[in-house]
Motif scaffolding. Structure first.
Motif, PDB file in Angstrom:
ATOM      1  N   SER A  48      33.172  35.982  37.653  1.00 13.89           N
ATOM      2  CA  SER A  48      31.784  36.989  37.914  1.00 13.89           C
ATOM      3  C   SER A  48      31.849  37.724  36.572  1.00 13.89           C
ATOM      4  CB  SER A  48      32.218  37.789  39.016  1.00 13.89           C
ATOM      5  OG  SER A  48      33.279  38.733  38.769  1.00 13.89           O
ATOM      6  N   SER A  49      32.724  37.648  35.709  1.00  9.37           N
ATOM      7  CA  SER A  49      32.922  38.555  34.430  1.00  9.37           C
ATOM      8  C   SER A  49      33.432  39.783  34.832  1.00  9.37           C
ATOM      9  CB  SER A  49      31.673  38.773  33.827  1.00  9.37           C
ATOM     10  OG  SER A  49      30.738  39.976  34.406  1.00  9.37           O
ATOM     11  N   GLY A  50      33.797  40.074  36.127  1.00 13.96           N
ATOM     12  CA  GLY A  50      34.581  41.469  36.411  1.00 13.96           C
ATOM     13  C   GLY A  50      36.144  40.993  36.409  1.00 13.96           C
ATOM     14  N   ILE A  51      36.911  42.196  36.592  1.00 13.96           N
ATOM     15  CA  ILE A  51      38.231  42.296  36.017  1.00 13.96           C
ATOM     16  C   ILE A  51      38.978  41.573  37.315  1.00 13.96           C
ATOM     17  CG2 ILE A  51      38.588  44.460  37.176  1.00 13.96           C
ATOM     18  CD1 ILE A  51      40.550  45.308  34.882  1.00 13.96           C
ATOM     19  N   ASP A  52      38.578  41.578  38.564  1.00 15.23           N
ATOM     20  CA  ASP A  52      39.470  40.815  39.406  1.00 15.23           C
ATOM     21  C   ASP A  52      39.493  39.504  39.423  1.00 15.23           C
ATOM     22  OD1 ASP A  52      39.902  43.421  41.082  1.00 15.23           O
ATOM     23  OD2 ASP A  52      37.913  43.323  41.680  1.00 15.23           O
ATOM     24  N   SER A  53      38.121  38.889  39.169  1.00 10.58           N
ATOM     25  CA  SER A  53      38.173  37.346  38.833  1.00 10.58           C
ATOM     26  C   SER A  53      38.996  36.995  37.675  1.00 10.58           C
ATOM     27  CB  SER A  53      36.701  36.866  39.045  1.00 10.58           C
ATOM     28  OG  SER A  53      35.980  37.246  38.115  1.00 10.58           O
ATOM     29  N   LEU A  66      42.814  24.390  45.832  1.00  7.66           N
ATOM     30  CA  LEU A  66      42.587  25.365  46.615  1.00  7.66           C
ATOM     31  C   LEU A  66      41.770  26.474  46.070  1.00  7.66           C
ATOM     32  CD1 LEU A  66      46.116  26.021  48.300  1.00  7.66           C
ATOM     33  CD2 LEU A  66      44.344  24.441  49.125  1.00  7.66           C
ATOM     34  N   VAL A  67      40.910  27.081  46.859  1.00  7.86           N
ATOM     35  CA  VAL A  67      40.082  28.175  46.372  1.00  7.86           C
ATOM     36  C   VAL A  67      40.718  29.754  46.539  1.00  7.86           C
ATOM     37  CG1 VAL A  67      38.111  29.617  46.822  1.00  7.86           C
ATOM     38  CG2 VAL A  67      38.032  27.053  47.421  1.00  7.86           C
ATOM     39  N   LEU A  68      40.897  30.160  45.234  1.00  7.27           N
ATOM     40  CA  LEU A  68      41.374  31.536  45.329  1.00  7.27           C
ATOM     41  C   LEU A  68      40.421  32.488  45.455  1.00  7.27           C
ATOM     42  CD1 LEU A  68      43.950  31.048  42.216  1.00  7.27           C
ATOM     43  CD2 LEU A  68      44.202  30.365  44.641  1.00  7.27           C
ATOM     44  N   GLY A  69      40.811  33.421  46.266  1.00  9.79           N
ATOM     45  CA  GLY A  69      39.806  34.572  46.359  1.00  9.79           C
ATOM     46  C   GLY A  69      40.252  35.784  45.229  1.00  9.79           C
ATOM     47  N   THR A  70      39.469  36.690  45.120  1.00  2.77           N
ATOM     48  CA  THR A  70      39.629  37.667  44.243  1.00  2.77           C
ATOM     49  C   THR A  70      39.619  39.284  44.824  1.00  2.77           C
ATOM     50  OG1 THR A  70      37.444  37.791  43.569  1.00  2.77           O
ATOM     51  CG2 THR A  70      38.381  36.404  42.471  1.00  2.77           C
ATOM     52  N   ASP A  71      39.893  39.345  46.145  1.00  2.78           N
ATOM     53  CA  ASP A  71      39.882  40.667  46.619  1.00  2.78           C
ATOM     54  C   ASP A  71      41.076  41.327  46.228  1.00  2.78           C
ATOM     55  OD1 ASP A  71      37.053  40.142  47.844  1.00  2.78           O
ATOM     56  OD2 ASP A  71      38.175  39.167  49.430  1.00  2.78           O
ATOM     57  N   ASN A  72      40.983  42.561  46.040  1.00  3.21           N
ATOM     58  CA  ASN A  72      42.242  43.479  45.831  1.00  3.21           C
ATOM     59  C   ASN A  72      42.533  44.352  47.020  1.00  3.21           C
ATOM     60  OD1 ASN A  72      40.673  46.261  45.622  1.00  3.21           O
ATOM     61  ND2 ASN A  72      39.879  45.097  43.550  1.00  3.21           N
ATOM     62  N   ALA A  73      43.566  45.370  46.968  1.00  8.02           N
ATOM     63  CA  ALA A  73      44.096  45.888  48.096  1.00  8.02           C
ATOM     64  C   ALA A  73      42.892  46.953  48.623  1.00  8.02           C
ATOM     65  CB  ALA A  73      45.225  46.658  47.867  1.00  8.02           C
ATOM     66  N   ASP A  74      42.259  47.653  47.433  1.00  5.74           N
ATOM     67  CA  ASP A  74      41.033  48.579  47.914  1.00  5.74           C
ATOM     68  C   ASP A  74      39.988  47.790  48.723  1.00  5.74           C
ATOM     69  OD1 ASP A  74      42.534  49.251  45.765  1.00  5.74           O
ATOM     70  OD2 ASP A  74      41.107  50.928  45.361  1.00  5.74           O
ATOM     71  N   GLU A  75      39.399  46.626  48.149  1.00  5.18           N
ATOM     72  CA  GLU A  75      38.498  45.951  48.742  1.00  5.18           C
ATOM     73  C   GLU A  75      39.090  45.317  50.307  1.00  5.18           C
ATOM     74  OE1 GLU A  75      36.201  44.222  44.685  1.00  5.18           O
ATOM     75  OE2 GLU A  75      37.871  42.944  45.733  1.00  5.18           O
ATOM     76  N   VAL A  76      40.125  44.920  50.138  1.00  2.96           N
ATOM     77  CA  VAL A  76      40.667  44.459  51.471  1.00  2.96           C
ATOM     78  C   VAL A  76      40.628  45.667  52.572  1.00  2.96           C
ATOM     79  CG1 VAL A  76      42.678  43.514  52.975  1.00  2.96           C
ATOM     80  CG2 VAL A  76      41.732  42.531  50.589  1.00  2.96           C
TER      81      VAL A  76
END
Length: 263
Positions: free
Chosen positions: A47-52, A142-152
């Protein structure tokens, strides 16, 4: 939690040694799960963001020749985002796949005639999820998700959108820890320092939409069992907002609800 974060006199400090130790945990997790699935590699939406960017960097360290990064613009991406993606490609000597979903998005929204702006916005991550799974199946990955602890914790992800993945490698890292670990893994400074945004609409930023900062949410998660400490550091309004979002999004973290079996 990963235990990378410490607070000294209410100032956040990240433990580099523990960060590298936890990195090896994530790397082993990815290697083991891909092997168990008899898959050949992994796919990551960029996405150009830090998580991905962090998820991609970690995946690349484990699967240097079988990590597929996919950029999926809908309507448009800003010149800044495109520049950051190019920097990430350069940093890792890679070239991402590009799948423009604008035409598909327009076709769906025109057919549905949905008026709710959030419902429309959530079509974007759901289209991206569909795209990632098609590419992953084609490549036996496999598809890797990019959700961090805050988002979860607060359910800040789209159900069956960016929340749809096979593995969640950074789900135990707070937003601050994501940034710290990314800084250790050659993620460009331009990405490290940009304002977090889900990119759901033009000008959208996470913290404006949430009504509190990631640093406050990080503090909450690191002191979740220390109510007195939370009350001293965070406003009651912030605590209430965090806990409300956690409560109303429980369905996103649970398996699909089913009726009881009649015995």
């Amino acid at each position: 939690m990963s235990k990378i974060t410490k607070y000294i006199n209410n100032q956040v400090v990240y433990d580099e040694q523990k960060a590298y130790q936890y990195l090896t945990v994530i790397q082993k997790f990815l290697k083991d799960k891909v092997k168990e699935a008899k898959a050949d590699g992994v796919v990551v939406g960029i996405s150009s963001g830090i998580d991905s960017s962090l998820v991609y960097a970690i995946a690349k360290s484990v699967f240097p020749n079988s990590t597929t990064g996919v950029v999926m613009p809908v309507i448009s991406m800003t010149d800044t985002d495109l520049s950051h993606i190019k920097e990430l490609e350069t940093s890792f000597n890679d070239q991402f796949l590009r799948v423009d979903l604008t035409e598909t998005f327009n076709a769906i929204t025109n057919s549905l005639q949905v008026k709710n702006h959030l419902a429309i916005a959530n079509i974007k991550p759901r289209l991206r999820m569909t795209t990632l799974y098609a590419i992953a199946q084609e490549r036996n990955s496999l598809v890797l998700g990019t959700d961090n602890a805050d988002e979860v914790f607060i359910g800040y992800f789209t159900k069956f959108g960016d929340g749809g993945a096979d593995l969640l490698p950074i789900c135990n890292l707070t937003k601050g820890e994501v940034k710290f670990l990314a800084s250790l893994l050659n993620v460009p400074n331009s990405i490290l320092n940009k304002k977090p945004s889900a990119g759901l609409w033009e000008g959208q930023t996470d913290e404006d939409e949430l009504g509190f900062s990631y640093s406050d949410l990080d503090f909450y998660l690191n002191h979740i069992d220390q109510r007195e400490v939370l009350d001293q550091k965070l406003s009651q309004d912030t605590i209430a907002k965090i806990e409300h979002k956690h409560k109303i999004t429980q369905h996103k973290r649970d398996a699909i609800y089913k009726p009881d079996i009649v015995k």
